[in-house]
Design a protein around this motif. Sequence first.
Motif, mmCIF file in Angstrom:
data_model
loop_
_atom_site.group_PDB
_atom_site.id
_atom_site.type_symbol
_atom_site.label_atom_id
_atom_site.label_comp_id
_atom_site.label_asym_id
_atom_site.label_seq_id
_atom_site.Cartn_x
_atom_site.Cartn_y
_atom_site.Cartn_z
ATOM 1 N N LEU A 1 -2.676 0.066 -12.156
ATOM 2 C CA LEU A 1 -3.144 0.536 -10.850
ATOM 3 C C LEU A 1 -2.006 0.553 -9.837
ATOM 4 O O LEU A 1 -1.869 1.510 -9.068
ATOM 5 N N LEU A 2 -1.161 -0.499 -9.840
ATOM 6 C CA LEU A 2 -0.023 -0.534 -8.912
ATOM 7 C C LEU A 2 0.952 0.591 -9.206
ATOM 8 O O LEU A 2 1.546 1.175 -8.290
ATOM 9 N N GLY A 3 1.132 0.903 -10.481
ATOM 10 C CA GLY A 3 2.021 2.004 -10.845
ATOM 11 C C GLY A 3 1.532 3.326 -10.296
ATOM 12 O O GLY A 3 2.320 4.143 -9.802
ATOM 13 N N LYS A 4 0.219 3.546 -10.347
ATOM 14 C CA LYS A 4 -0.345 4.780 -9.814
ATOM 15 C C LYS A 4 -0.221 4.833 -8.295
ATOM 16 O O LYS A 4 0.036 5.888 -7.716
ATOM 17 N N VAL A 5 -0.413 3.673 -7.633
ATOM 18 C CA VAL A 5 -0.375 3.635 -6.173
ATOM 19 C C VAL A 5 1.024 3.892 -5.645
ATOM 20 O O VAL A 5 1.219 4.655 -4.681
ATOM 21 N N ALA A 34 4.658 6.336 4.019
ATOM 22 C CA ALA A 34 5.644 6.238 2.942
ATOM 23 C C ALA A 34 5.195 5.252 1.864
ATOM 24 O O ALA A 34 5.375 5.504 0.662
ATOM 25 N N ILE A 35 4.591 4.141 2.277
ATOM 26 C CA ILE A 35 4.164 3.122 1.310
ATOM 27 C C ILE A 35 2.972 3.606 0.493
ATOM 28 O O ILE A 35 2.931 3.446 -0.728
#
Length: 370
Positions: free
Chosen positions: A82-86, A37-38
Amino acid sequence: MPEQNSNSLSTLALQKFKKNFWGVLSFSFIVFCAFIAIFAYLLAPDNSRNANQMHLSIHSKPPGFNATILTIPSLETSDQSLLGKVFFGEKNMDDEIPIDHYSFEDNGLKIVPYSEGEITGVSKVIPLNSFPAELTVKEIEEKYIAPKTFILGTDKYGRDLLSRMLVGIRISFSIGFVAVFISLILGITLGAASGYFGGKVDAAIMWLINVTWSIPTLLLVIAITLALGKGFWQVFIAVGLTMWVEVARVVRGQVMSVKQMQYVTAARALGFTDFRIITRHILPNSLAPVIVIAAANFAAAILIESGLSFLGIGAQPPMPSWGAMIKDHYSYIILGKAYLAIIPGLGIMSLVMAFMLIGNALRDALDVKA
């Protein structure tokens, strides 16, 4: 000196839990699902937001289906971090086209779109200036034309079913955590106040509990959802507001029993406030059954959200929800493509069963009489 074994209740409960095969297996499965899920968008073949990349020409394909995909890059650039894409998926504005054949001509790429049976797709030419100018024909072929395997097949819109399943796990976990958190806050607060103070406070809270409990859960959730509006968070709040009743009743009974203990009487004699007595002395000795109920409520919340999504008032498209996936494809069962509904159904069943089994294991581990 020989190492002394701790005989604390928590240590004994943990030792009993470790001996429960189904409890440990369920816990491992839940941790595995939480990891998925993460990091769903890192694991999903389709990492676009909501795994919503459609290929209508290859809809409803069986597991293991292969197709050659041409990607036409978008001229727009994304400013995502990058965090937004992940964590939220990539804002994918590229155009993907399943193709049967392709060949390079003077100023373009001639393709024949994917078609089934004896029908041949109408060929068309993609100008080479649709791709970055610095790339050669060989580099365009290597970077933008690639075979793709759909491990679980595609849904009725041609979206990758595996990616939708992986991202959809977030909905089930989110609804469980939020709903259980809301139910624990309300249930423990009202149950502790009712059991500790008694009298008119107990009568008023018990009246509220009985009225809430007399209304069918699904009907109450639908009413709250319609009042708050359709949406992601509205469903979470609605489910949480209907699951606190059982927690409150159990906490009330536990508090009424524990408050007669001598250490509570000693705390009153020392002049401690009611808030401190409840939070520091009564609740820590009353929460073992609540932990078991929380695990069962987690499973119930997943089922309720799936039911709401099946009815069309849960998580809204294009957000992937296992219940909505069953709703979209249950008619395909009689068309020889039952896997489109069975796969998300198995996902719901396995996750709910894991929480029910871990609830049973916790009940056995926390049973002091055993």
